[in-house]
Design a protein around this motif. Sequence first.
Motif, short mmCIF file in Angstrom:
data_model
loop_
_atom_site.label_atom_id
_atom_site.label_comp_id
_atom_site.label_asym_id
_atom_site.label_seq_id
_atom_site.Cartn_x
_atom_site.Cartn_y
_atom_site.Cartn_z
N UNK A 166 0.84 -1.20 0.00
CA UNK A 166 0.00 0.00 0.00
C UNK A 166 0.87 1.25 0.00
N UNK A 167 1.98 1.19 0.73
CA UNK A 167 2.94 2.30 0.71
C UNK A 167 3.60 2.42 -0.65
N UNK A 168 3.86 1.29 -1.31
CA UNK A 168 4.42 1.33 -2.66
C UNK A 168 3.47 2.06 -3.61
N UNK A 169 2.18 1.78 -3.51
CA UNK A 169 1.19 2.47 -4.34
C UNK A 169 1.15 3.96 -3.98
N UNK A 170 1.20 4.27 -2.69
CA UNK A 170 1.24 5.66 -2.21
C UNK A 170 2.43 6.40 -2.79
N UNK A 171 3.53 5.68 -2.95
CA UNK A 171 4.79 6.24 -3.42
C UNK A 171 4.79 6.44 -4.94
N UNK A 172 4.51 5.38 -5.69
CA UNK A 172 4.66 5.46 -7.14
C UNK A 172 3.53 6.24 -7.80
N UNK A 255 14.49 0.96 0.99
CA UNK A 255 13.89 2.25 0.66
C UNK A 255 12.41 2.28 1.01
N UNK A 256 11.68 1.23 0.65
CA UNK A 256 10.24 1.21 0.89
C UNK A 256 9.96 1.18 2.40
N UNK A 257 10.80 0.54 3.18
CA UNK A 257 10.64 0.57 4.64
C UNK A 257 10.77 2.01 5.16
N UNK A 258 11.77 2.73 4.66
CA UNK A 258 11.94 4.14 5.07
C UNK A 258 10.73 4.96 4.65
N UNK A 259 10.28 4.78 3.42
CA UNK A 259 9.12 5.53 2.92
C UNK A 259 7.87 5.17 3.72
N UNK A 260 7.75 3.91 4.11
CA UNK A 260 6.62 3.45 4.92
C UNK A 260 6.59 4.20 6.27
N UNK A 261 7.74 4.33 6.89
CA UNK A 261 7.81 5.02 8.18
C UNK A 261 7.56 6.51 8.00
N UNK A 262 8.08 7.10 6.92
CA UNK A 262 7.81 8.51 6.62
C UNK A 262 6.31 8.74 6.46
N UNK A 263 5.66 7.85 5.73
CA UNK A 263 4.21 7.96 5.54
C UNK A 263 3.48 7.88 6.88
N UNK A 264 3.92 6.97 7.74
CA UNK A 264 3.31 6.82 9.06
C UNK A 264 3.45 8.11 9.88
N UNK A 265 4.63 8.72 9.83
CA UNK A 265 4.85 9.96 10.58
C UNK A 265 4.00 11.10 10.01
N UNK A 266 3.87 11.16 8.70
CA UNK A 266 3.05 12.21 8.08
C UNK A 266 1.62 12.11 8.56
N UNK A 267 1.12 10.89 8.71
CA UNK A 267 -0.28 10.69 9.11
C UNK A 267 -0.50 10.88 10.60
N UNK A 268 0.52 10.62 11.42
CA UNK A 268 0.31 10.63 12.86
C UNK A 268 1.06 11.76 13.58
#
Length: 450
Positions: A166-172, A255-268
Amino acid sequence: MGYTSKNNRRPFESASKASHHHIINDPEVQAVMQRIEEPPQVDDISIEQLIQDFEPPDNNPIEAIIAVDGGYTEVVLNKDFPSRSIHFLQFGALFFKLEDLAEIDSLAFIDPKDMAKLKNIQRLKLALPTRNLCFKDTNTLKETVLKAIYEFFLKSNLDEDKSLIDTLAWFVFRRYKLGKKTEQDKCRTLKKNPLSEDGNSVDLREEEMNSDYTFTCPETGGKIYLTDIFRFYEILDEETGAEGILGYLVNVIEHIIIIHIIRLLINKQPEMLRKVLFIKDGSTGFFGQTAQLHEPMIDLVNWLFDKHNILLAGLEKSGAFVDHAQDIQNKLESGKALILSDNYIYRYILPGTGDPKNPYAHTSNYGHKVIFKTRNGQMYVVAVPVKELKKNPTINDLPNLQIILDNVEKLHCDMYDSALFPVALVNKLVSLSAHPSQGILKKFASQNIN
């Protein structure tokens, strides 16, 4: 290549002891050798114009560190069939607060309970058949590998409600832009359809993506996985196996793990993006078949700089740049940073002249490299994300450089050359040793595979 003995009934074919003279005396070989140019020696290098002073900020904004690393080991399933193998991959995201590290550093004796504060780690695991194996519900190794990667992204979530896919889709598909996306943001084109017999291209449109993150192939009606944007299917081969994709796969997952955590921080907690330093083992770029992902990464980095911030450092532990850093350590003063330009890279580190119009690695990197010598004399090759790659970057083109270098110096580790404490720790927690890990995994695989 010589012959080997399969059943130990015949001797090995030994190599010739005299054939080298055919190479040495060949005129064409001699002509090739004369055309090769060696880079200048360290004594001939001038670096004064590219050096910047290290000026740590008065107030360090970093409160927490998140280090991401991954590794893998090969298991050969049967000594009678050495070509049958499976690789086990493990990834970790290590989180700790700087104040915990400072507190432990001040202690005369370290209690195991104190060290536990620095081992708040999330692990992800993947078993990937890589040679002469396939799943029961697939027909080829290629299908098996692509399905295994897809299922890993689909099921891995770091204990959050959203998975990595889901984060991959959020990213690309640039979902972070909300209503400001362009039509180009909503589509990814694969120059080669993984299911097409004719090698035709295919468009993966966001609105056509199924709920399971797959797309219906317009030619065959089969499933194209979202993870096929990595294009590993282009280099997978039934005979040579899948080992060639492992380095690229590890880099993508990190990279996707880092982006996943960035997405989590943006939301919370979006304010935390200004207080968290991400450290990645390796350079800031996507390589090989995955290189096209550097475009959405540049978009994400620019969006983060405009809306929040991103503090990310890629730490290189090996390669031409690290070797060069060791060569010039006596020429670079302590507390100095050498910002590498294209002219410098192609004159002293890499062969060739580079692209006269585009910056170094413009099709793969989203950051510039800096050689940094701390005030204590440690040498580091640090890659820092930038808004735009340039042929001759200056310190003004590298946002947050002084903050990142300040924390690199604070996190130094004396266990290894050019090591950082969080990277060394996360590597210890996720790496798989040859002994005994490899042997134990071999027994595990042999007992569980039919």
